[in-house]
Design an enzyme around this catalytic site. Structure first.
Site, PDB file in Angstrom:
ATOM      1  N   HIS A   1       3.516   2.475  12.757  1.00  0.00           N
ATOM      2  CA  HIS A   1       3.473   1.586  11.618  1.00  0.00           C
ATOM      3  C   HIS A   1       1.654   1.381  11.726  1.00  0.00           C
ATOM      4  O   HIS A   1       1.071   1.997  11.495  1.00  0.00           O
ATOM      5  CB  HIS A   1       4.421   0.383  12.152  1.00  0.00           C
ATOM      6  CG  HIS A   1       4.544  -0.673  10.887  1.00  0.00           C
ATOM      7  ND1 HIS A   1       4.222  -0.477   9.741  1.00  0.00           N
ATOM      8  CD2 HIS A   1       5.147  -2.018  11.216  1.00  0.00           C
ATOM      9  CE1 HIS A   1       4.404  -1.719   9.133  1.00  0.00           C
ATOM     10  NE2 HIS A   1       5.058  -2.303   9.817  1.00  0.00           N
TER      11      HIS A   1
ATOM     12  N   HIS B   1       5.025   9.175   5.798  1.00  0.00           N
ATOM     13  CA  HIS B   1       5.412   7.985   5.299  1.00  0.00           C
ATOM     14  C   HIS B   1       7.361   8.134   5.216  1.00  0.00           C
ATOM     15  O   HIS B   1       7.636   8.987   4.690  1.00  0.00           O
ATOM     16  CB  HIS B   1       4.967   7.498   4.161  1.00  0.00           C
ATOM     17  CG  HIS B   1       5.052   5.968   4.140  1.00  0.00           C
ATOM     18  ND1 HIS B   1       6.153   5.365   3.629  1.00  0.00           N
ATOM     19  CD2 HIS B   1       4.032   4.922   4.563  1.00  0.00           C
ATOM     20  CE1 HIS B   1       5.887   3.970   3.791  1.00  0.00           C
ATOM     21  NE2 HIS B   1       4.741   3.832   4.473  1.00  0.00           N
TER      22      HIS B   1
ATOM     23  N   ASP C   1      -3.301   4.651   6.025  1.00  0.00           N
ATOM     24  CA  ASP C   1      -3.951   4.368   7.402  1.00  0.00           C
ATOM     25  C   ASP C   1      -4.911   5.512   7.714  1.00  0.00           C
ATOM     26  O   ASP C   1      -5.860   5.351   8.616  1.00  0.00           O
ATOM     27  CB  ASP C   1      -2.965   4.191   8.595  1.00  0.00           C
ATOM     28  CG  ASP C   1      -2.575   2.721   8.353  1.00  0.00           C
ATOM     29  OD1 ASP C   1      -3.283   1.800   7.793  1.00  0.00           O
ATOM     30  OD2 ASP C   1      -1.172   2.607   8.827  1.00  0.00           O
TER      31      ASP C   1
END
Ligand code: CMC
Length: 428
Positions: free
Chosen positions: A265, A306, A363
């Site tokens: 995460h 994802h 990210d």
């Protein structure tokens, strides 16, 4: 409201007629709440197909790469609004007027300081403690400072907690950093914008004036905006679950911070940089891509893939642009950034990643930007947590404002022993 029904048959016998509920967009949901009385539970570890709540905050269509907050597309928000405007939208539902925006900004700015006693909490940590550990502990401790405003059934008090949290998270995050490098804490400066103030608290020292670069402040604000909310992800669901028991908002946000920390995460941005350091040079990119494809090897390319986005991550699209802007505007040359760009290219062209729809996620690029602007790697997830605080608290507030809200309590498929005869210790 039920628009139609789904009949559930087992071995040809209808055991339940389940209402199908329509949202304003996205998949319809089958309301299974009465299924327990028919003697069945549904089984969905990892929530692959389970809607855990009703929400009007954020909409994602993962196949089309759509992300909207309160109906506003993320790319418009990232390019035309600033982070505090997005915070207002998430909390209040509509874009603010200029007067509302000014008032909101003023409120947040006037709550940025923390109680001086909070400083003592930091001194209990070892200097090499991870800043996420400090954030987790210190945010939870805020509940002991603001207990007079903790009636969670009062909408005004909930909103006051939301403002406090949005305002104080950057201060606490920067304190965690300063503590870890042995520098004095820097107090917030109310003349600066939210992003500028955070950079000021991170990088200024009493001995020297720190001038915030507008390029860096803009990139930072965009990183905050792109992480502000993401509907029912692991940490938001954690905050909702913690809040469903009536726990106070600071404790709930501490739970969110803990959940975000994992590398699958929010910890992915830090893990991504660690991975780039491990790859180290361009000639090793192929080797690591091969490792990521090898089923026998647990290694994954951090910053790729994802659960929801199977086309592209719309946040990554904006972040990618920002990333290239920042690298060229700041004229940064870092071999690690070359490794990142090579990895991006190889993975985007590799059939394994194409077939499994594994694209660079937000990210991947945020990690590269943060590295380029001089943020230490162990602060990456802290910045994600700061940015996501508004999303967590907006969902917590929404849940508590909904009539008939119940404590979250999943069921299970039990696979353990049953009805064993207990033999007293003396006879075993
Ligand atoms: N590298 C290599 N293979 C991967 C990767 C990756 N990064 N991600 C998924 N796969 C493979 C996985 O091995 C599996 O293959 P198979 O079908 O042959 O078993 C397939 O793709 C599906 O993976 P999954 O784990 O079932 O997918 P998931 O939806 O449960 O997990 C994920 C999503 C994000 C946890 C995963 O893609 C991952 O671990 N990515 C790396 C960590 C990361 O970047 N996380 C940040 C997510 S974005 C920030 C946020 O919102 O939190």
């Amino acid at each position: 409201m039920a628009d139609s029904k789904a009949s559930l048959s087992i071995d040809g016998n209808v055991i339940a007629d389940l209402p199908i509920l329509k949202g304003s967009a996205g998949n319809d949901v089958i309301d299974i709440r009465t299924l327990g009385s028919a003697g069945y539970f549904t089984y969905d570890p990892g929530f692959l197909a389970t809607a855990s709540c009703e929400s009007a905050i954020t909409f994602i269509d993962g196949d089309k790469g759509v992300l909207q907050h309160r109906g506003y597309p993320i790319d418009s928000l990232a390019k035309q609004a600033d982070y505090l405007e997005v915070c207002y939208i998430l909390l209040n539902g509509d874009a603010p007027t200029k007067a509302q925006y000014d008032e909101f900004t003023n409120t947040i700015t006037n709550h940025t300081m923390v109680h001086e006693k909070l400083v003592h909490f930091f001194h209990g940590f070892l200097p090499d403690a991870h800043p996420m550990a400090m954030l987790c502990g210190v945010v939870g401790a805020l509940s002991s400072f603001y207990h007079s405003d903790l009636d969670i059934h009062e909408a005004d008090q909930r909103m006051r907690s939301a403002h406090r949290l949005i305002a104080k998270m950057p201060t606490i995050a920067a304190m965690a950093y300063k503590y870890s490098i042995g520098q004095p804490f820097v107090y917030p400066s109310n003349e600066l914008t939210y992003a500028e103030n955070f950079l000021h608290m991170l990088f200024s020292v009493p001995a020297e004036k720190y001038v915030v670069s507008p390029t860096v402040a803009r990139a930072m604000d965009r990183i905050f905006t792109l992480h502000a909310d993401h509907e029912q992800n692991a940490s938001t669901s954690t905050v909702r679950l913690a809040g469903s028991s009536g726990a106070n908002p600071y404790a709930c946000i501490a739970a969110g911070v803990a959940s975000l920390w994992g590398p699958a995460h929010g910890g992915a941005n830090e893990a991504c940089l660690t991975m780039l350091e491990e790859i180290g040079s361009l000639d090793r990119v192929d080797e690591f891509v091969a490792k990521a494809k090898d089923k026998a090897d647990p290694f994954r390319l951090m910053g790729f893939g994802h659960r929801v986005y199977k086309n592209f991550d719309p946040r990554a699209t904006v972040m990618r642009e920002t990333c290239h802007e920042v690298l060229s505007e700041l004229g940064i040359k870092d071999p690690l950034l070359d490794v990142a760009m090579a990895l991006e290219k190889v993975a985007l062209e590799d059939p394994y990643f194409i077939e499994k729809k594994l694209y660079p996620n937000v990210d991947f690029y945020s990690g590269i930007i943060l590295k380029a602007i001089g943020i230490p790697t162990n602060m990456f997830t802290v910045i994600f947590a700061m940015s996501r605080t508004v999303g967590w608290i907006a969902h917590w507030d929404e849940m508590l404002g909904q009539p008939g809200q119940k404590i979250g309590r999943p069921r299970q498929k039990y696979t353990g022993e049953i009805d064993r005869k207990f033999i007293p210790l003396s006879d075993r």
